[in-house]
Design an enzyme around this catalytic site. Structure first.
Site, PDB file in Angstrom:
ATOM      1  N   LYS A  81       0.840  -1.105   0.074  1.00  0.00           N
ATOM      2  CA  LYS A  81       0.044   0.094   0.099  1.00  0.00           C
ATOM      3  C   LYS A  81       0.956   1.288  -0.023  1.00  0.00           C
ATOM      4  O   LYS A  81       1.952   1.210   0.736  1.00  0.00           O
ATOM      5  CB  LYS A  81      -1.016   0.034   1.093  1.00  0.00           C
ATOM      6  CG  LYS A  81      -1.914   1.114   1.231  1.00  0.00           C
ATOM      7  CD  LYS A  81      -2.618   1.009   2.502  1.00  0.00           C
ATOM      8  CE  LYS A  81      -3.861   1.897   2.265  1.00  0.00           C
ATOM      9  NZ  LYS A  81      -4.922   1.720   3.581  1.00  0.00           N
ATOM     10  N   SER A 105      -9.763   1.734   2.612  1.00  0.00           N
ATOM     11  CA  SER A 105      -8.860   2.150   1.763  1.00  0.00           C
ATOM     12  C   SER A 105      -7.757   1.462   1.069  1.00  0.00           C
ATOM     13  O   SER A 105      -7.093   2.046   0.082  1.00  0.00           O
ATOM     14  CB  SER A 105      -8.152   3.735   2.534  1.00  0.00           C
ATOM     15  OG  SER A 105      -7.179   2.894   3.455  1.00  0.00           O
ATOM     16  N   SER A 137      -9.678  -0.585   6.789  1.00  0.00           N
ATOM     17  CA  SER A 137      -9.243  -0.421   5.593  1.00  0.00           C
ATOM     18  C   SER A 137      -8.605  -1.733   4.918  1.00  0.00           C
ATOM     19  O   SER A 137      -8.382  -1.724   3.748  1.00  0.00           O
ATOM     20  CB  SER A 137      -8.107   0.821   5.524  1.00  0.00           C
ATOM     21  OG  SER A 137      -9.017   1.937   5.434  1.00  0.00           O
TER      22      SER A 137
END
Lengths: 89, 432
Positions: free
Chosen positions: B38, B113, B137
């Protein structure tokens, strides 16, 4: 309810410019969220925290760190090993 | 064996922000395995933007602790994945670089996310990815894309090198297609790190076991209440029956403090964000400000242009919640609600070993469907409790409704990530 003027003053505190044309919608959505937060008024603390947390601090000793050249690599304006920032005065 | 991994698969879903075409790898347990990371986790020499224009072009001069660990085991870091800007969102639509599509249906969001990491795994581009979970997330996109995602117990994985959004809530965790891979990656990233003072020295060393007979499974009625899609509820109830069939004991329970969970969560995370994100001023990293201009004028214009609307909203909500005269009404009450929630979980875990319910109240939304911020916040209701209480929580696929994946969420006691993994493993082995 908070006003557009109050939102502008928060935006100054946060160092963020909200364009005048977007202020109305921004304020109305801001108020929707704050209205939802009002549910917290009903919260009562149920006694002391039972946590057994404690602070972990290290000795203030110098440990290896990044070389100056590396730390300056991402900075925009540089001068004599320093980073140049906007004028304060 | 040392070598170079060439990522030559097409990124149809906009899962990646940066790809490393020729990624070096070394010896170890992850020898030559391509891993996606990420974009809020610092990777030395690889651009790291947090999905924001304010960090465009930023090349970290050091690796996050988790990156050091996976490199040491020979992983090939093949790219940085798309995300809601600074992790602020539930759909990955808040990325400054365009949304990611859900591989299960490209007209739908992948969740957020960590939507890029989930899409990269679900589409088969990589077998494993790292995500981060502040209020769901990792688990939300795992649920929406039909993969597995673990948010470890707070403190179990070092946050050193994670670009901070909300320190007291967030954890880095593994995402993969199977529970076995989750467990293997968790074992590698859970090594103690003195550079994160909340890192706890309790490494996860575990081989998943499918024997869950006698495990007491708490089922909170709040997780099947109003607002939870009926199809989702049914699938999750079926999954809980499967656990019962494996010898688990099902016990109904209740978490009264859930009523305040979402408001408490959003007050705390925005307050922490308002402080954390003050560092983005265009002086030390990211596109630079003009040093000829006046300090505040220049910062205000810069942050007004470079931050997206949701990030600006959250910084300002936090600034407001912490301001003189409002602190007691918002922040202090949110902390009291958080403590009450911890107390609720402590009480429930006296009689049950794990808690099971849906990960998300719904399946993946259509792209563009959720445009109002408050209605988006409300979808986090089932994931934020684990962050507020610091508990380990996993999402494991449990079938589909309306053609889209549903996630079963399993939460456990602090530092019982092993048990959470075992229950997910037992379920997965039974249904696969």
């Amino acid at each position: 309810m908070i006003s557009e003027k109050e939102v502008e003053s928060i935006s100054r505190l946060a160092d963020i410019t909200i364009p005048k044309t977007e202020l109305g919608e921004f304020t109305s959505r801001f108020n929707n969220i704050l209205e939802y937060f009002d549910i917290l008024d009903k919260v009562e603390a149920e006694g002391e925290s039972e946590s057994d947390l404690y602070n972990i601090l290290r000795e203030d000793e110098i440990t290896p760190s990044l070389p100056q050249e590396e730390t300056l690599k991402n900075a925009g304006e540089k001068e004599d090993g320093y980073i140049r920032a906007p004028k304060v005065m | 064996m040392q070598g170079i991994y060439n990522l030559n698969k097409e990124d149809k879903n906009n899962a990646f922000l940066t790809t490393v075409k020729s990624a070096h790898y070394g010896d170890g347990k992850l020898n030559g395995i391509p891993i996606a990371v990420k974009d809020n986790i610092s990777t030395k020499g690889i651009e790291t933007t947090c999905g924001s224009k304010i960090l465009e072009g930023y090349i970290p001069p050091y690796d996050a602790h988790v990156i050091t660990l996976i490199k040491k085991e020979g992983a090939a870091i093949v790219g940085k994945t798309n995300m809601d800007e600074f992790g602020m969102g539930t759909t990955t639509e808040n990325s400054a670089y365009g949304p990611t599509a859900n591989p299960a249906d490209p007209t739908c969001v992948p969740g957020g996310s960590s939507g890029g990491s989930a899409a990269a795994v679900a589409s088969g581009m990589v077998p494993m990815a790292l995500g981060t979970d502040t209020g769901g997330s990792i688990r939300c996109p795992a649920s929406f894309c039909g993969i597995v995602g673990l948010k470890p117990t707070y403190g179990r994985v070092s946050r050193y090198g994670l670009i901070a959004y909300s320190n007291s809530l967030e954890q880095i965790g593994p995402m993969a297609k199977t529970v076995g891979e989750i467990s293997a990656l968790m074992e590698i990233i859970s090594v103690h790190d003195p550079r994160d003072t909340t890192s706890y020295n309790k490494p996860y060393i575990h081989t998943p076991s499918a024997d869950i007979s006698g495990t007491k499974v708490g089922v909170p009625l709040e997780y099947f209440g109003e607002g939870v899609n009926r199809g989702v509820s049914e699938k999750v109830r079926d999954a809980i029956s499967t656990l019962e069939g494996l010898g688990a004991e099902i016990i109904e329970c209740s978490i009264p403090s859930m009523e305040y969970a979402l408001a408490a969560y959003y007050v705390i995370c925005t307050s922490e964000a308002s402080s954390n994100l003050s560092r983005f001023d265009g002086v030390r990293y990211g596109p630079s400000v003009n040093s000829k201009h006046q300090w505040h004028d220049e910062f205000r214009t810069y942050r007004g242009e470079k931050f997206g609307t949701e990030v600006q909203r959250r910084i300002m909500l936090g600034t407001f919640a912490l301001s003189a005269g409002y602190y007691g009404k918002y922040y202090a009450k949110a902390q009291a609600a958080r403590e009450n929630m911890r107390r609720d979980f402590r009480r429930i875990f006296e009689t049950v070993d794990i808690i099971a319910g849906p990960t998300m109240p719904d399946v993946a939304y259509k792209l563009g469907e959720k445009s109002d911020p408050l209605s988006m916040y409300l979808t986090d209701i089932l994931t934020v409790p684990a962050n507020l209480a610091g508990l380990p929580a996993i999402s494991v696929p449990c079938g589909k409704t309306d053609g889209m994946p549903v996630g079963l969420q399993i939460m456990g006691r602090h530092f019982e990530d092993e048990r959470v993994v075992d229950v997910a493993f037992a379920y997965e082995q039974e249904v696969v």
